[in-house]
Design a protein around this motif. Sequence first.
Motif, PDB file in Angstrom:
ATOM      1  N   ALA A   5     138.493  29.417 -80.446  1.00 16.13           N
ATOM      2  CA  ALA A   5     137.045  29.607 -80.301  1.00 16.13           C
ATOM      3  C   ALA A   5     136.649  30.879 -81.021  1.00 16.13           C
ATOM      4  O   ALA A   5     137.471  31.780 -81.231  1.00 16.13           O
ATOM      5  CB  ALA A   5     136.656  29.674 -78.831  1.00 16.13           C
ATOM      6  N   GLU A   6     135.375  30.939 -81.402  1.00 21.03           N
ATOM      7  CA  GLU A   6     134.917  32.120 -82.124  1.00 21.03           C
ATOM      8  C   GLU A   6     133.445  32.390 -81.819  1.00 21.03           C
ATOM      9  O   GLU A   6     132.618  31.474 -81.783  1.00 21.03           O
ATOM     10  CB  GLU A   6     135.110  31.929 -83.627  1.00 21.03           C
ATOM     11  CG  GLU A   6     134.804  33.167 -84.448  1.00 21.03           C
ATOM     12  CD  GLU A   6     135.281  33.040 -85.894  1.00 21.03           C
ATOM     13  OE1 GLU A   6     134.977  33.957 -86.682  1.00 21.03           O
ATOM     14  OE2 GLU A   6     135.939  32.029 -86.220  1.00 21.03           O
ATOM     15  N   PHE A   7     133.136  33.658 -81.580  1.00 14.10           N
ATOM     16  CA  PHE A   7     131.764  34.119 -81.417  1.00 14.10           C
ATOM     17  C   PHE A   7     131.371  34.834 -82.710  1.00 14.10           C
ATOM     18  O   PHE A   7     132.077  35.732 -83.159  1.00 14.10           O
ATOM     19  CB  PHE A   7     131.645  35.112 -80.259  1.00 14.10           C
ATOM     20  CG  PHE A   7     131.926  34.535 -78.902  1.00 14.10           C
ATOM     21  CD1 PHE A   7     130.889  34.194 -78.044  1.00 14.10           C
ATOM     22  CD2 PHE A   7     133.231  34.348 -78.469  1.00 14.10           C
ATOM     23  CE1 PHE A   7     131.138  33.682 -76.789  1.00 14.10           C
ATOM     24  CE2 PHE A   7     133.498  33.830 -77.214  1.00 14.10           C
ATOM     25  CZ  PHE A   7     132.447  33.493 -76.364  1.00 14.10           C
ATOM     26  N   THR A   8     130.230  34.466 -83.260  1.00 12.04           N
ATOM     27  CA  THR A   8     129.747  35.103 -84.485  1.00 12.04           C
ATOM     28  C   THR A   8     128.323  35.587 -84.267  1.00 12.04           C
ATOM     29  O   THR A   8     127.394  34.782 -84.102  1.00 12.04           O
ATOM     30  CB  THR A   8     129.790  34.124 -85.671  1.00 12.04           C
ATOM     31  OG1 THR A   8     131.115  33.593 -85.818  1.00 12.04           O
ATOM     32  CG2 THR A   8     129.382  34.828 -86.957  1.00 12.04           C
ATOM     33  N   GLY A   9     128.158  36.918 -84.224  1.00 10.20           N
ATOM     34  CA  GLY A   9     126.832  37.503 -84.061  1.00 10.20           C
ATOM     35  C   GLY A   9     126.114  37.062 -82.799  1.00 10.20           C
ATOM     36  O   GLY A   9     124.891  36.932 -82.794  1.00 10.20           O
ATOM     37  N   VAL A  10     126.860  36.874 -81.722  1.00  4.64           N
ATOM     38  CA  VAL A  10     126.268  36.320 -80.496  1.00  4.64           C
ATOM     39  C   VAL A  10     125.605  37.417 -79.663  1.00  4.64           C
ATOM     40  O   VAL A  10     126.214  38.445 -79.358  1.00  4.64           O
ATOM     41  CB  VAL A  10     127.328  35.592 -79.646  1.00  4.64           C
ATOM     42  CG1 VAL A  10     126.772  35.219 -78.274  1.00  4.64           C
ATOM     43  CG2 VAL A  10     127.816  34.343 -80.379  1.00  4.64           C
ATOM     44  N   THR A  11     124.352  37.166 -79.295  1.00  2.00           N
ATOM     45  CA  THR A  11     123.583  38.055 -78.430  1.00  2.00           C
ATOM     46  C   THR A  11     122.996  37.236 -77.289  1.00  2.00           C
ATOM     47  O   THR A  11     122.564  36.095 -77.496  1.00  2.00           O
ATOM     48  CB  THR A  11     122.455  38.758 -79.206  1.00  2.00           C
ATOM     49  OG1 THR A  11     123.024  39.640 -80.180  1.00  2.00           O
ATOM     50  CG2 THR A  11     121.551  39.559 -78.282  1.00  2.00           C
ATOM     51  N   GLN A  12     123.011  37.815 -76.087  1.00  2.00           N
ATOM     52  CA  GLN A  12     122.373  37.170 -74.946  1.00  2.00           C
ATOM     53  C   GLN A  12     121.483  38.185 -74.237  1.00  2.00           C
ATOM     54  O   GLN A  12     121.963  39.230 -73.792  1.00  2.00           O
ATOM     55  CB  GLN A  12     123.409  36.617 -73.970  1.00  2.00           C
ATOM     56  CG  GLN A  12     122.824  36.009 -72.702  1.00  2.00           C
ATOM     57  CD  GLN A  12     121.864  34.857 -72.996  1.00  2.00           C
ATOM     58  OE1 GLN A  12     122.125  34.025 -73.856  1.00  2.00           O
ATOM     59  NE2 GLN A  12     120.726  34.836 -72.311  1.00  2.00           N
ATOM     60  N   SER A  13     120.193  37.885 -74.188  1.00  2.00           N
ATOM     61  CA  SER A  13     119.228  38.792 -73.578  1.00  2.00           C
ATOM     62  C   SER A  13     118.515  38.107 -72.426  1.00  2.00           C
ATOM     63  O   SER A  13     118.271  36.894 -72.456  1.00  2.00           O
ATOM     64  CB  SER A  13     118.188  39.245 -74.610  1.00  2.00           C
ATOM     65  OG  SER A  13     118.798  39.892 -75.705  1.00  2.00           O
ATOM     66  N   TYR A  14     118.170  38.907 -71.427  1.00  3.98           N
ATOM     67  CA  TYR A  14     117.348  38.463 -70.316  1.00  3.98           C
ATOM     68  C   TYR A  14     116.126  39.387 -70.274  1.00  3.98           C
ATOM     69  O   TYR A  14     116.189  40.475 -69.709  1.00  3.98           O
ATOM     70  CB  TYR A  14     118.115  38.542 -68.998  1.00  3.98           C
ATOM     71  CG  TYR A  14     119.382  37.724 -68.982  1.00  3.98           C
ATOM     72  CD1 TYR A  14     119.340  36.347 -68.757  1.00  3.98           C
ATOM     73  CD2 TYR A  14     120.617  38.325 -69.198  1.00  3.98           C
ATOM     74  CE1 TYR A  14     120.500  35.593 -68.743  1.00  3.98           C
ATOM     75  CE2 TYR A  14     121.781  37.580 -69.173  1.00  3.98           C
ATOM     76  CZ  TYR A  14     121.719  36.214 -68.954  1.00  3.98           C
ATOM     77  OH  TYR A  14     122.872  35.468 -68.944  1.00  3.98           O
ATOM     78  N   GLY A  15     115.051  38.964 -70.907  1.00  4.07           N
ATOM     79  CA  GLY A  15     113.892  39.842 -71.032  1.00  4.07           C
ATOM     80  C   GLY A  15     114.255  41.041 -71.888  1.00  4.07           C
ATOM     81  O   GLY A  15     114.718  40.897 -73.027  1.00  4.07           O
ATOM     82  N   ASP A  16     114.081  42.240 -71.331  1.00  3.31           N
ATOM     83  CA  ASP A  16     114.401  43.458 -72.073  1.00  3.31           C
ATOM     84  C   ASP A  16     115.865  43.865 -71.898  1.00  3.31           C
ATOM     85  O   ASP A  16     116.315  44.839 -72.515  1.00  3.31           O
ATOM     86  CB  ASP A  16     113.509  44.617 -71.604  1.00  3.31           C
ATOM     87  CG  ASP A  16     112.042  44.390 -71.959  1.00  3.31           C
ATOM     88  OD1 ASP A  16     111.785  43.676 -72.951  1.00  3.31           O
ATOM     89  OD2 ASP A  16     111.170  44.903 -71.233  1.00  3.31           O
ATOM     90  N   THR A  17     116.587  43.135 -71.067  1.00  2.00           N
ATOM     91  CA  THR A  17     117.985  43.475 -70.799  1.00  2.00           C
ATOM     92  C   THR A  17     118.907  42.702 -71.733  1.00  2.00           C
ATOM     93  O   THR A  17     118.863  41.465 -71.784  1.00  2.00           O
ATOM     94  CB  THR A  17     118.364  43.156 -69.342  1.00  2.00           C
ATOM     95  OG1 THR A  17     117.496  43.873 -68.465  1.00  2.00           O
ATOM     96  CG2 THR A  17     119.810  43.545 -69.060  1.00  2.00           C
ATOM     97  N   VAL A  18     119.755  43.423 -72.468  1.00  8.18           N
ATOM     98  CA  VAL A  18     120.718  42.803 -73.376  1.00  8.18           C
ATOM     99  C   VAL A  18     122.073  42.770 -72.676  1.00  8.18           C
ATOM    100  O   VAL A  18     122.691  43.806 -72.429  1.00  8.18           O
ATOM    101  CB  VAL A  18     120.825  43.577 -74.706  1.00  8.18           C
ATOM    102  CG1 VAL A  18     121.846  42.918 -75.621  1.00  8.18           C
ATOM    103  CG2 VAL A  18     119.461  43.633 -75.385  1.00  8.18           C
TER     104      VAL A  18
END
Length: 337
Positions: A5-18
Motif C-alpha cells: 500500500a502507498e500514501f501519496t500526498g494524503v491529507t485529512q482535515s476536520y474543519g480547521d483541524t488537520v
Amino acid sequence: MTSAAEFTGVTQSYGDTVAVENLNLQIAEGKLTTLLGPSGCGKTTTLRMLAGYITPSAGTITINGADATRLPPEKRNLGMVFQSYALFPHLTVAENVGFGLKLRKVPAAQRRTQVLANLDLVGLAHLADRKPKALSGGQQQRVALARAIAISPSLLLLDEPLSNLDARLRVQMRSEIRRIQSETGLTVVLVTHDQEEALEMSDVMVVMRAGKVMQTGAPATVFSAPANRFVADFLGYENFLTQPDGTLLTVRPEHLLVGRPDAAPVGGLNLPARVVDSVYRGVDNIVTLRATDAAGGDVHLISTTRRDTLTSDRDGVRPGDLVLAQARDHEIVHLAA
C-alpha cells in the motif's frame, strides 16, 4: 522493496483541524509496519483511511498498485482487528471466525475447514463451539485475529489490539502476533502508542507527531539514531545537552555513568554534576543530577545504571555529592538544532 500500500500526498482535515498532513508513506509487502506516536498524532486516522472508513481530503491511497482512495471498505480485501475486538456475542468462536467467509459465500464445508485451520493457527481450535463471553481477554483477541486472517486479506490492520490486555498477556500476544505474521507472510499494519511494543514487533517503525511522519526505519535504526528531539524523547532519551552551536547531544539514562569527580575521563561526555536524588531499585539506582551544559544551560540528567557501575563506593551516591557524568562516544546521539 515491493509496496502493498502507498500514501501519496494524503491529507485529512476536520474543519480547521488537520489530522494528517501531506503523508507520503509506503507499506512494505510481507512486513509488519507500526504507526507509533502519542494520542492525536494521526496514526489511527491513517489506519482508518487505509481501511476505507475515512476518505482523505486530498491525496491518493493505492493498495496492491490500484487506486483505492475512494473504494469502500468491503471492496479492499483487508482484515482489521479493533481495540475492542468487536466479536459477535451471540455467535460461537467458529461462527465469528467464519463470518467473513460466509459473507463471501464460501461453501459450508470449505468454510469449516478454513475456520478450523485459522483457529489452529492461533491455538484455539478446541474452543470452536464456545461463545466469546466464555473466553479470556487474550483468547478473544486471538479469535479476532483468526477472523481477520480467515478471509486471506491483502493487509491485516491492527488498531491498538493489545491495549485492553494486562501486562503479562500483552507481552505474550506480541510474540504471538509476530509468529502469525511470520508464518503467514501477511502484510501487517499495527497502530500503537507503546514504544516497547513497536520496537519488539516491527520490521518498520513509522513515528508520527501532529499528523506528520517524524521518522521511518527499522527499529534498531530509529532507536539508535533518532532523527530529532521528539523521536528521541518519545523513545526514552531523557538527557539533552545543548552545544555552543545550538545542536543537541542526547544520552539514554542507561548509558549515562555516574563516577567520582576525579574519575578518569572517557572519550565522549565528561560533565561535572551534583547529585539531586538517588533512588534504590534493587538491580539499579535512579540517579538525578544537575549540571551546566556546554552552552551554559542548567540541565537535569537521569542515570539508571547498575549499582556496581555507579561508583567504586558500594553504598552508591547521595544527594549533594559532586560527581562526573560520563558517556562514551558511541552512546551519544547528535541531533540537529
